[in-house]
Design an enzyme around this catalytic site. Structure first.
Site, PDB file in Angstrom:
ATOM      1  CE1 TYR A  47      51.810  25.656  11.887  1.00  0.00           C
ATOM      2  CE2 TYR A  47      51.496  26.785   9.784  1.00  0.00           C
ATOM      3  CZ  TYR A  47      51.120  26.568  11.103  1.00  0.00           C
ATOM      4  OH  TYR A  47      50.083  27.266  11.645  1.00  0.00           O
ATOM      5  CD  GLU A  78      48.690  53.689  -4.525  1.00  0.00           C
ATOM      6  OE1 GLU A  78      48.948  54.811  -4.994  1.00  0.00           O
ATOM      7  OE2 GLU A  78      48.265  53.523  -3.369  1.00  0.00           O
ATOM      8  CG  ASP A 119      45.955  56.660  -4.420  1.00  0.00           C
ATOM      9  OD1 ASP A 119      45.478  56.392  -5.548  1.00  0.00           O
ATOM     10  OD2 ASP A 119      45.694  56.019  -3.366  1.00  0.00           O
TER      11      ASP A 119
END
Lengths: 364, 553
Positions: free
Chosen positions: A95, A193, A245
């Site tokens: 911006y 995780e 996982d």
């Protein structure tokens, strides 16, 4: 802020002005961040950026706007550093540099996707990290453990044994000069995780019982989580164990903590933990700990495809990993770490992690 | 028996009663008079073609005045005046008052007169539709003007002169006035369209046209040199058909078959003639009149096997590349014109030549399909565009290659005009309407080659033009960002922004030359580089996406 960066920026700008005075094609030399300039450093065991440079010329129709944008971002960062403004996000910088170009209806930056890559360019041009240029990425990670840190921005002393059930948020900037580790009694770090798994470990005070730090980057780790873990490993010499996982995506998250990522290869040197070890889940753990079949999920085509890709990465060439990836293909299922609760809620706390760490049953 | 003879006589009587008028009435679609609009056009075409041919024969730069005046609904007075040689008094009545008189029918020479059956048909059309006589003024340069008013006796096909007198007047030329039934239309296939196309392919002609609305159009002369007159030639032996051969054998004065071949055909020596005859196993001493059907067939077969030299090409008179370019430019005002006159070629033993012109941009209509102007021996072909070999060749050409947009094998679109001109002593038409050239492979091939030649010229122009606008566009881009760069550099260093800006702007102007050269030299490289860069970006984006999805998980 560090005036050496404003000095560097000024040097770059003067170089360009000199080129203009000499009627040369104004240009900036920028390390290429594309795939063909990324390689795996076998010695340091991290993903690194090569030394191929690209020349960004002003008088090249494909590069003219980018050149202008780069100079504009440099000018804005320079101004922020000089004025010692608080750290801002990349979106806020977007911006600040926006605006219509004189005599046209064109924006200097159409959207943030134009300014973000330029910020990465500036990082490599100045050979630094955005964190040191007063720019932050939105942090997304938590940790607790026996460690005390002094936040030099606010002047607060932070005791990470007293962070309650929410844990301590990892700040956007964890560089030494603003985030000073005062004391660390923890002996190792366990990285999770999944926030849900971290949450159980925090609630059950796993970290206290085993005198460690538990940290989560909530999925794929952000920059500051990776930086913090690197500091804990390099400065505090803490061993790092990672639990993800059981699927190719989990493996890859581990590898990013350990060796860095392709897209942020220039960042790897300062944020990688080559000594990190993989706790699990592994395919063998599923059998060994009799993880119930109700937690297994069939591997999908996209998973098989990812396994094949990962198998080819230089940093997955260790025999153990190649075997593990093949076993996963043969196993045909994936198992989320959230699914450990099917065994029992405290299985990961009282059985799995202590057992694995005790037996040092890791993948490299 | 007696009855039968009577019946036969009756039949014979019936036959005689078929008058010229009836013949005309029944065949008017073949002669160009099938509807009111086309009939009016045909009258104008016959007269203009005659005038042009006459002027060229005299080697006079044609000056033609055409006027159409509306008398009442669907009734016009048509006037034409030229500066040609005029017509000698004795011929006037027959030329205008007798169908098929002095026709160029059997002449092997490149000429316009292949449309319709001549001006006498217009005279007939005029009298049949309005009942009026046609008025002719002829000056042959002897200080006199012969004035005739006449019509045709439709039973005897002979002129009926109602008024005839001579007045005094200088110069040469012919003026015709006739009243006809017709319909005046604008746009495609209008009289204006025909005259304009004629002006394009006959740039040495000055045409003035006063239309029924009283508007005067000038199609001015663009070149002041007439093309050389085409020579008359004998037929060429290759490609001769059995019927023609039979006819020629019958009327020849040659005493044996060898002299028949060497005298009746163009460019054939005794050696080749012997070769043909030996090949056909025909007795060379045989009188041409005594050939059997089988021997004729054997002769034709042998001719096809024998290699004969090409026919002479001085029988062809092309308009020329420069003249066509001028013709297109003066009438249509495109910004660019490419013209090609191909070398003469041969189809079925007939020499022919193709001339192609392409005009691009300028005043041409940007919308829709390109305009195609077809010509045969300088005469515009206005009807049956789709059936014409010239159009087919154009549609089968890949125009995208030459910078035009085209969907499949269609007429390309954009501000483009094509002129395709076929010149030949014998233009093969698809039908009696004589509006479409028949699709002989040799013709299609030549037209395509001509179009491609001209297409390449146009493409060079278009890419040069594109390059020029590309450079301007690039300059504009570079110019645009200079103030931003100057102010940013000034903010960092404290140096004067205006100084940086002025220096960069000055540098940009100096770079224009090198910008152009660079674009040419590195076009490929830039493209390749851009491609790999893009690929890389895609790869990296893919990585990022994966990481993002991982994060979400």
């Amino acid at each position: 802020m560090d005036t050496s960066y404003t000095k560097n920026i000024k040097e770059e700008a003067l170089k360009v002005i000199k080129q203009i005075d000499n009627s040369e094609n104004p240009n900036l030399q920028i390390l290429r961040r594309s795939l063909n300039n990324v390689f795996f450093d076998e010695d340091k065991r991290i993903i690194k950026l090569g030394d191929k440079k690209e020349t960004r010329n002003y008088f090249n129709i494909n590069q003219a706007k980018k050149f202008m944008q780069t100079i504009k971002i440099l000018a804005q960062i320079n101004e922020n550093l000089q004025k010692k403004t608080p750290n801002i996000s990349t979106r806020q910088l977007f911006y600040m540099t926006r605006g219509i170009i004189e005599n046209s209806d064109e924006e200097c930056f159409e959207d943030q996707s134009e300014s973000d890559p330029i910020i990465e360019d500036v990082e490599v041009v100045l050979d630094t990290l955005r964190e040191e240029l007063g720019l932050i990425a939105t942090p997304d990670g938590y940790f607790v453990g026996d460690i005390k840190v002094k936040d030099l921005v606010t002047g607060d002393l932070l005791d990470y044994t007293k962070m309650g059930s929410g844990g301590g948020a990892i700040p956007a900037i964890v560089e030494k000069d603003v985030y000073e580790i005062v004391e660390c009694k923890a002996k190792f770090v366990v990285v999770l995780e999944k926030f849900a798994v971290w949450n159980i470990l925090n609630q059950t005070k796993f970290w206290k019982k085993h005198n460690c730090i538990i940290l989560t980057g909530k999925g794929q780790a952000g920059r500051s989580a990776r930086r913090l873990l690197t500091r804990l490993s390099k400065e505090m010499k803490l061993p790092v164990y990672v639990l993800t996982d059981l699927d190719p995506w989990g493996y890859y998250i581990y590898s990013v903590y350990k060796q860095g990522s392709i897209s942020l290869a220039y960042f790897s040197e300062k944020s990688s933990v080559p000594t990190a070890k993989y706790i699990g889940m592994t395919t063998r753990d599923i059998i060994k700990y009799k993880i119930p079949k109700s937690s297994w999920m069939k591997l999908k085509d996209i998973d098989y495809k990812r396994i094949k890709e990962i198998k080819k990465y230089d940093w997955f060439q260790a025999k153990e990993w190649q075997e593990e990836l093949t076993r996963l293909e043969d196993f045909k299922y994936k198992v989320e770490s959230d699914a450990f609760v099917t065994k029992s809620v405290d299985f990961v706390v009282n059985e799995y992690l202590p057992d694995k760490i005790k037996r040092q049953d890791f993948l490299p | 028996m007696g009855n039968e003879i009577t019946r036969a006589h009756e039949l014979a009587e019936d036959h005689k009663e078929i008058s010229v008028a009836e013949f005309f009435e029944k065949n008017k679609h073949l002669l160009g008079y099938e509807n009111l609009q086309k009939s009016l056009l045909t009258c104008v075409r016959e007269a203009v073609d005659n005038s042009l041919d006459a002027c060229e024969e005299m080697h006079v730069l044609p000056d033609i005045y055409v006027e159409l005046k509306k008398i009442k609904e669907n009734r016009f007075k048509f006037t034409i005046e030229d500066n040609g040689p005029g017509i000698v008094k004795e011929h006037i009545a027959n030329i205008f008052g007798k169908l098929l008189y002095g026709s160029k029918f059997h002449k092997l020479q490149q000429s316009r007169g292949q449309q319709g059956i001549g001006i006498s048909a217009s005279v007939l059309y005029s009298q049949l539709t309005t009942g009026k006589d046609t008025k002719i003024y002829s000056k042959i340069g002897d200080g006199k003007v012969h004035v005739y008013e006449l019509h045709i006796d439709t039973k005897t096909n002979a002129p009926v002169i109602s008024k005839e007198h001579t007045i005094y007047g200088n110069g040469r030329g012919t003026r015709i006035e006739m009243e006809v039934k017709g319909k005046y239309m604008k746009g495609k296939r209008s009289i204006f369209d025909y005259l304009q196309q004629t002006a394009v392919m006959n740039p040495a002609t000055k045409l003035v046209y006063l239309d029924p609305e009283g508007k005067k159009h000038l199609f001015d002369r663009a070149v002041t040199k007439l093309a050389k007159r085409p020579k008359e030639i004998k037929p060429h032996i290759s490609g001769i058909e059995l019927g023609t051969l039979k006819k020629m054998l019958k009327i020849t004065n040659a005493r044996n078959i060898v002299s028949f071949i060497t005298t009746e055909f163009s460019r054939l020596g005794k050696q080749t003639a012997d070769q043909i005859i030996i090949g056909a196993e025909v007795d060379p001493k045989l009188s041409p009149k005594n050939l059997t059907f089988n021997e004729m067939e054997a002769l034709i077969e042998s001719i096809e096997r024998t290699k004969v030299s090409n026919p002479p090409t001085d029988c062809l008179s092309p308009v020329g590349e420069t003249a066509i370019e001028k013709g297109i430019k003066k009438e249509l005002h495109p910004e660019f014109v490419a013209t090609i006159t191909r070398k003469p070629a041969v189809y079925r033993g007939n020499p022919f030549q193709i001339e192609v012109g392409i005009g691009y941009g300028g005043d041409l209509d940007k919308e829709g399909q390109a305009t195609i102007m077809r010509f045969a021996n300088r005469v515009p072909l206005l009807y049956e565009q789709a059936a014409c070999a010239l159009t087919k060749s154009l549609m089968q050409t890949e125009w995208k290659r030459y910078g035009l947009s085209q969907v499949g094998t269609s007429i390309p679109t954009g501000p483009v005009i094509f002129t395709i001109h076929m010149i030949s002593v014998w233009v093969p038409y698809t039908s009696e309407g004589k509006e479409a050239v028949a699709s002989y492979p040799d013709i299609i091939k030549e037209v395509k080659l001509g179009l491609q030649d001209a297409g390449r010229k146009m493409q060079v122009y278009l890419s040069r033009k594109k390059r020029a606008s590309d450079i301007e566009e690039k300059k504009e881009t570079f110019r645009k960002y200079i103030p931003e760069i100057a102010s940013a550099l000034s903010r960092i260093t404290g140096n004067d922004a205006k100084g940086i800006k002025d220096k960069l702007n000055k540098d940009l102007e100096g770079r224009v030359e090198s910008l152009e050269v660079k674009t040419e030299q590195y076009d490929d490289l830039e493209l390749n580089k851009g491609k790999t860069e893009k690929e890389e970006i895609e790869e990296v984006t893919e990585e990022l996406k994966e990481e993002m999805t991982e994060k979400e998980e």
